[in-house]
Design an enzyme around this catalytic site. Structure first.
Site, short mmCIF file in Angstrom:
data_model
loop_
_atom_site.label_atom_id
_atom_site.label_comp_id
_atom_site.label_asym_id
_atom_site.label_seq_id
_atom_site.Cartn_x
_atom_site.Cartn_y
_atom_site.Cartn_z
CG HIS A 46 46.70 16.82 2.47
ND1 HIS A 46 46.61 17.97 1.71
CD2 HIS A 46 45.42 16.55 2.85
CE1 HIS A 46 45.34 18.36 1.64
NE2 HIS A 46 44.61 17.53 2.32
N GLY A 65 49.08 30.67 3.79
CA GLY A 65 49.63 30.13 2.54
C GLY A 65 48.88 28.94 1.98
P1 OAD Z 1 48.11 25.81 -3.23
O1 OAD Z 1 49.23 25.71 -4.19
O2 OAD Z 1 46.76 25.47 -3.71
O3 OAD Z 1 48.04 27.29 -2.65
C1 OAD Z 1 49.18 27.96 -2.19
C2 OAD Z 1 48.74 29.28 -1.62
O4 OAD Z 1 49.86 29.92 -1.06
C3 OAD Z 1 48.13 30.24 -2.63
O5 OAD Z 1 46.93 30.77 -2.10
C4 OAD Z 1 49.19 31.33 -2.77
O6 OAD Z 1 48.61 32.60 -2.98
C5 OAD Z 1 49.84 31.29 -1.41
N1 OAD Z 1 51.24 31.74 -1.33
C6 OAD Z 1 52.23 31.58 -2.25
N2 OAD Z 1 53.39 32.08 -1.79
C7 OAD Z 1 53.15 32.56 -0.55
C8 OAD Z 1 53.94 33.19 0.44
N3 OAD Z 1 55.24 33.42 0.26
N4 OAD Z 1 53.34 33.55 1.61
C9 OAD Z 1 52.01 33.33 1.80
N5 OAD Z 1 51.22 32.75 0.89
C10 OAD Z 1 51.77 32.36 -0.26
O7 OAD Z 1 48.54 24.95 -1.94
P2 OAD Z 1 47.60 24.34 -0.80
O8 OAD Z 1 46.50 25.26 -0.45
O9 OAD Z 1 48.51 23.87 0.27
O10 OAD Z 1 47.00 18.13 -1.75
O11 OAD Z 1 47.01 23.09 -1.57
C11 OAD Z 1 46.16 22.21 -0.88
C12 OAD Z 1 46.36 20.81 -1.37
O12 OAD Z 1 46.21 20.75 -2.78
C13 OAD Z 1 47.77 20.28 -1.15
O13 OAD Z 1 47.98 19.76 0.14
C14 OAD Z 1 47.87 19.19 -2.18
C15 OAD Z 1 47.30 19.96 -3.35
O14 OAD Z 1 46.80 19.23 -4.40
C16 OAD Z 1 47.19 16.88 -2.14
O15 OAD Z 1 48.16 16.54 -2.81
C17 OAD Z 1 46.13 15.95 -1.66
#
Ligand code: OAD
Length: 240
Positions: free
Chosen positions: A116, A185
């Site tokens: 991204h 994560g």
């Molecule tokens: P999300 O915010 O959607 O998800 C974060 C994930 O991390 C969740 O499933 C949480 O349960 C998990 N989590 C939180 N704390 C954690 C920890 N300490 N250890 C392990 N897991 C943990 O973030 P992404 O999946 O990265 O895109 O989101 C994907 C995309 O959506 C991002 O790149 C961004 C966003 O909109 C764009 O901006 C295009």
């Protein structure tokens, strides 16, 4: 469970790691979805689309400069560091990340594939071709315009924009060749990246999810390690 995954990693020729915002949560960088998530506080259509930038580039930049400040003040955590050490100690490890925060590099990962983009990079919105990597801390606002006169923009992927095809291809090739895929994560809901674990699994990879919460991938993963990445990744490293 950690021991089982360690056995798979030891036997694997190619290990691929796909990370999302959750790996940086323990560094104090907010995630997007769920408790404390940015998309609970802000609307993506106001801040993270090409239309939002065309409407109000200053507002969008303000939000990115605020995120840069947060990230510049943060440090990579034990999860980032364990992944950097894993790649240093054995061949065949590829790191794919959806994160734009640059913390994997700061932890010592050499060439993460940043699906991204990277919020420390800027590029010109005209086709003059200017692109640059800013210092952490970001440029002052007066430099948010290119020398050609057009606005610079953060070199990140916004909603409605395609991923860079070369980057996505590299990630797909890695996922399809993986013997083990660690998915760390990420809420696993944003496509096309969310398709990578399924592609890997259809080939032959063992898919391991590391996440504090359940996701749409949990029921498909071969193993789910439920807990914080900053604890589970070092534990996995110790078991290798
Ligand atoms: P999300 O915010 O959607 O998800 C974060 C994930 O991390 C969740 O499933 C949480 O349960 C998990 N989590 C939180 N704390 C954690 C920890 N300490 N250890 C392990 N897991 C943990 O973030 P992404 O999946 O990265 O895109 O989101 C994907 C995309 O959506 C991002 O790149 C961004 C966003 O909109 C764009 O901006 C295009």
């Amino acid at each position: 469970m950690v021991d089982r995954v360690a056995t798979w990693i030891r036997a694997a020729e190619r290990v691929v790691v796909l990370t999302g915002a959750g790996i940086s949560a323990e560094s104090g960088v907010p995630v997007f979805r769920g408790a404390g998530g940015l998309w609970r506080q802000f609307r993506p259509e106001d801040l993270a689309t090409p239309q939002a930038f065309a409407r109000d580039p200053s507002l969008v930049w303000e939000w990115y400069l605020w995120r840069r400040e947060l990230i510049a003040a943060a440090q990579p955590n034990e999860g980032h560091r364990a992944l950097a050490r894993l790649a240093a100690r054995r061949a065949g490890v590829t790191l794919l990340t959806q994160n734009v925060d640059g913390l994997h590099r700061r932890a010592g990962s050499e060439a993460p594939i940043e699906l991204h983009g990277n919020l420390w990079r800027v590029r010109c919105t005209s086709n003059c071709g200017y692109a640059a990597l800013d210092d952490e801390g970001g440029p002052p606002r007066s430099q948010l315009r290119c020398t050609c006169g057009a606005w610079l923009r953060p070199a990140v992927v916004w909603f409605g924009e395609p991923l860079d095809p070369t980057t996505l291809d590299a990630a797909s090739v890695a996922a399809e060749a993986a013997d083990v895929l660690l998915v760390v994560g990420t809420s696993a809901v944003v496509y096309p990246v969310a398709a990578l674990p399924h592609m890997a699994r259809r080939r032959h990879a063992r898919v391991v999810e590391i996440n504090v919460d359940e996701t749409p991938l949990s029921s498909e993963a071969d193993v789910v390690l439920r807990g914080p990445a900053g604890e589970l990744l070092p534990a996995l490293e110790r078991a290798l």
